[in-house]
Motif scaffolding. Structure first.
Motif, PDB file in Angstrom:
ATOM      1  N   GLN A  53       0.834  -1.208   0.000  1.00 35.98           N
ATOM      2  CA  GLN A  53       0.000   0.000   0.000  1.00 35.98           C
ATOM      3  C   GLN A  53       0.867   1.256   0.000  1.00 35.98           C
ATOM      4  N   ARG A  54       1.927   1.242   0.760  1.00 37.74           N
ATOM      5  CA  ARG A  54       2.798   2.413   0.841  1.00 37.74           C
ATOM      6  C   ARG A  54       3.611   2.612  -0.438  1.00 37.74           C
ATOM      7  N   ILE A  55       3.965   1.531  -1.097  1.00 35.42           N
ATOM      8  CA  ILE A  55       4.695   1.662  -2.364  1.00 35.42           C
ATOM      9  C   ILE A  55       3.796   2.281  -3.430  1.00 35.42           C
ATOM     10  N   GLY A  56       2.493   1.932  -3.426  1.00 36.32           N
ATOM     11  CA  GLY A  56       1.544   2.616  -4.291  1.00 36.32           C
ATOM     12  C   GLY A  56       1.248   1.914  -5.602  1.00 36.32           C
ATOM     13  N   ASP A  57       0.987   2.733  -6.654  1.00 38.81           N
ATOM     14  CA  ASP A  57       0.528   2.205  -7.937  1.00 38.81           C
ATOM     15  C   ASP A  57       1.487   1.186  -8.544  1.00 38.81           C
ATOM     16  N   THR A  58       2.756   1.372  -8.322  1.00 40.80           N
ATOM     17  CA  THR A  58       3.738   0.415  -8.841  1.00 40.80           C
ATOM     18  C   THR A  58       3.488  -0.973  -8.260  1.00 40.80           C
ATOM     19  N   ALA A  59       3.165  -1.027  -6.991  1.00 38.61           N
ATOM     20  CA  ALA A  59       2.885  -2.307  -6.350  1.00 38.61           C
ATOM     21  C   ALA A  59       1.635  -2.938  -6.943  1.00 38.61           C
ATOM     22  N   PHE A  60       0.633  -2.115  -7.244  1.00 35.85           N
ATOM     23  CA  PHE A  60      -0.597  -2.629  -7.870  1.00 35.85           C
ATOM     24  C   PHE A  60      -0.258  -3.314  -9.187  1.00 35.85           C
ATOM     25  N   ASP A  61       0.543  -2.658 -10.001  1.00 32.38           N
ATOM     26  CA  ASP A  61       0.935  -3.222 -11.290  1.00 32.38           C
ATOM     27  C   ASP A  61       1.717  -4.516 -11.118  1.00 32.38           C
ATOM     28  N   CYS A  62       2.569  -4.571 -10.103  1.00 35.41           N
ATOM     29  CA  CYS A  62       3.343  -5.786  -9.844  1.00 35.41           C
ATOM     30  C   CYS A  62       2.430  -6.940  -9.431  1.00 35.41           C
ATOM     31  N   LEU A  63       1.393  -6.632  -8.670  1.00 33.69           N
ATOM     32  CA  LEU A  63       0.451  -7.671  -8.270  1.00 33.69           C
ATOM     33  C   LEU A  63      -0.344  -8.189  -9.472  1.00 33.69           C
ATOM     34  N   VAL A  64      -0.742  -7.285 -10.359  1.00 30.69           N
ATOM     35  CA  VAL A  64      -1.424  -7.721 -11.579  1.00 30.69           C
ATOM     36  C   VAL A  64      -0.540  -8.690 -12.357  1.00 30.69           C
ATOM     37  N   GLN A  65       0.723  -8.312 -12.515  1.00 29.86           N
ATOM     38  CA  GLN A  65       1.640  -9.190 -13.237  1.00 29.86           C
ATOM     39  C   GLN A  65       1.851 -10.501 -12.481  1.00 29.86           C
ATOM     40  N   GLY A  66       1.861 -10.402 -11.167  1.00 29.27           N
ATOM     41  CA  GLY A  66       2.011 -11.605 -10.355  1.00 29.27           C
ATOM     42  C   GLY A  66       0.853 -12.570 -10.547  1.00 29.27           C
ATOM     43  N   LEU A  67      -0.365 -12.033 -10.680  1.00 26.49           N
ATOM     44  CA  LEU A  67      -1.520 -12.883 -10.956  1.00 26.49           C
ATOM     45  C   LEU A  67      -1.365 -13.582 -12.295  1.00 26.49           C
ATOM     46  N   LEU A  68      -0.876 -12.844 -13.283  1.00 28.51           N
ATOM     47  CA  LEU A  68      -0.714 -13.405 -14.625  1.00 28.51           C
ATOM     48  C   LEU A  68       0.392 -14.451 -14.665  1.00 28.51           C
ATOM     49  N   ASP A  69       1.429 -14.254 -13.858  1.00 30.05           N
ATOM     50  CA  ASP A  69       2.591 -15.153 -13.888  1.00 30.05           C
ATOM     51  C   ASP A  69       2.436 -16.371 -12.990  1.00 30.05           C
TER      52      ASP A  69
END
Length: 436
Positions: A53-69
């Motif tokens: 949450q503190r890292i922000g939008d970048t973390a959101f994008d990483c989680l999306v990619q994590g779901l895909l991977d």
């Protein structure tokens, strides 16, 4: 970086590790998501989410990619738990993710919105199209989210759902009906939908066969008679409406979960079966012989039923190990009432002498067949309590039959009905969508 991520799961190092990771930005977020995708990692989503949450939008994008991977179901679940719990600060990102090409990302984005308090108010226009999503799981999550959270804006949402029922799009119409039923029940359904449901019930009834009637909490009155109308009259029930076995059972099971303090939804309706092997059953929490509010009225009603039909019984059985209770009346008199639910006040309900079946069961356990609970040894009392927790269905079967054990081979005569109790007349009925 990996060491700092692992430290998130260590109480004595998690605070320092979080500061290091927040300053690491995208690189740290990627490392955290990789750790979450590791099924053997001790790091949990609740350890990782505050940092993400503190890292922000970048973390959101990483989680999306994590779901895909993610390569396994467990890895998807672990990453998804973090993704869906980022909170309202990421609401706009969730909305954008609902149009992602991946059904998994769309599905998890909907769950994320459902977990944000008040989010449906601002996202309803984005959620409604997903009722017709090409992926059934996405559509189901959208339906569940609108049904669960829609009460926050019921007045504004209901007209939109009614419009979909009238005008489409066609792929959204079925789930729109389910959400409408969940939000407002029959009162908000278009007249043509109510008529269609009633027609469907009529079409199914000729081929409807008895099926075991199970709920999380089972309550029923049993009368050795096929006089459904007379039983309904004595019980003071009104507005009987024909239902299938599946629909009757689903309604009373759902109503039984409406147990918030001060609400009477669990007592609003009962399912009155057709005659089954010479018996009629009345099912629903209103029939509970051990409920603090209902026990004396159930005793009174069973006594009246037995005065007319010779015999009447009432039972409670918690299917998840929540205990048993039974009430047996004959020719207008109470033979036995007993409750064993773990409640400290169970003993105050006891009336009459132990039934022969109770005595036989106690002898099987090596206990005295007739007992005084106040004098019984602690070990004996515990042994009896554990046995009695499961006893209601057995007693019912021994004395006649049980709705928990009927089946397609059961002789059936007539049609089952859902009827209103005095509580339902006074307070209305719970909303919900049910199986026909």
């Amino acid at each position: 970086m990996k060491g700092s991520v692992r430290d998130l799961g260590c109480p004595d190092r998690c605070v320092a590790a979080a500061e290091v990771l927040v300053s690491g930005g995208e690189v740290a977020a990627e490392a955290i998501v990789r750790e979450l995708a590791d099924e053997l990692s001790p790091v949990r989503w609740m350890d990782a989410v505050p940092v993400l949450q503190r890292i922000g939008d970048t973390a959101f994008d990483c989680l999306v990619q994590g779901l895909l991977d993610a390569s396994t179901a467990t890895a998807k679940d672990r990453v998804g738990l973090a993704f869906t719990r980022l909170g309202a600060g990421f609401l706009d990102r969730y909305v954008t993710a609902m149009s992602h090409t991946s059904a998994l990302v769309r599905c998890q984005a909907v769950v994320g919105i459902r977990l944000c308090e008040g989010a449906v108010v601002s996202t309803v226009s984005d959620l409604l199209p997903l009722l017709g999503d090409s992926d059934p799981e996405v559509a189901q999550q959208a339906q569940d989210t609108l049904a669960i959270r829609g009460k926050e804006i019921e007045a504004g949402l209901v007209p939109l759902l009614q419009q979909i029922r009238r005008e489409g799009p066609g792929r959204q119409r079925a789930r729109a009906l389910t959400v409408l039923a969940a939000l407002g029940g029959e009162t908000v359904l278009p007249a043509q939908d109510v008529a269609a449901i009633e027609r469907l019930v009529r079409v199914k009834l000729p081929d409807d066969r008895p099926t075991a009637l199970w709920a999380c909490w089972n309550h029923w009155i049993a009368v050795p008679s096929g006089d459904q109308a007379g039983i309904i009259s004595i019980l003071g029930l009104t507005d009987p409406r024909p239902v299938t076995f599946a629909l009757g059972n689903d309604i009373v099971d759902s109503d039984g979960h409406d147990n918030e303090p001060g609400r009477y939804g669990r007592f609003a309706r009962v399912f009155v079966t057709p005659e089954l092997d010479g018996w009629t059953f009345v099912l629903g929490a209103w029939c509970d012989p051990c409920d603090a509010e209902r026990s004396e009225d159930v005793l009174r009603l069973c006594t009246r039923l037995s005065a007319r039909y010779g015999h009447a019984e009432a039972y409670y059985y918690g299917a998840q190990g929540d205990g048993s209770a039974w009430l047996v009346t004959e020719h207008g008199k109470v033979l036995r009432r007993y409750s064993e639910t773990g409640d400290g006040e169970d003993h105050v309900l006891t009336l009459g002498d132990p039934l022969p079946f109770e005595q036989e069961r106690r002898e099987e356990l090596g206990l005295h067949p007739v007992w005084d609970a106040a004098l019984e040894a602690e070990d004996d009392a515990d042994a009896w309590q554990w046995a009695a927790f499961e006893l209601a269905p057995q007693i019912a079967q021994h004395l006649g039959t049980s709705p928990l054990h009927i089946g397609s081979e059961t002789t059936s005569r007539g049609v089952g009905v859902i009827a209103l109790t005095p509580y339902g007349v006074a307070h209305g009925v719970p909303t919900g969508a049910y199986r026909v």
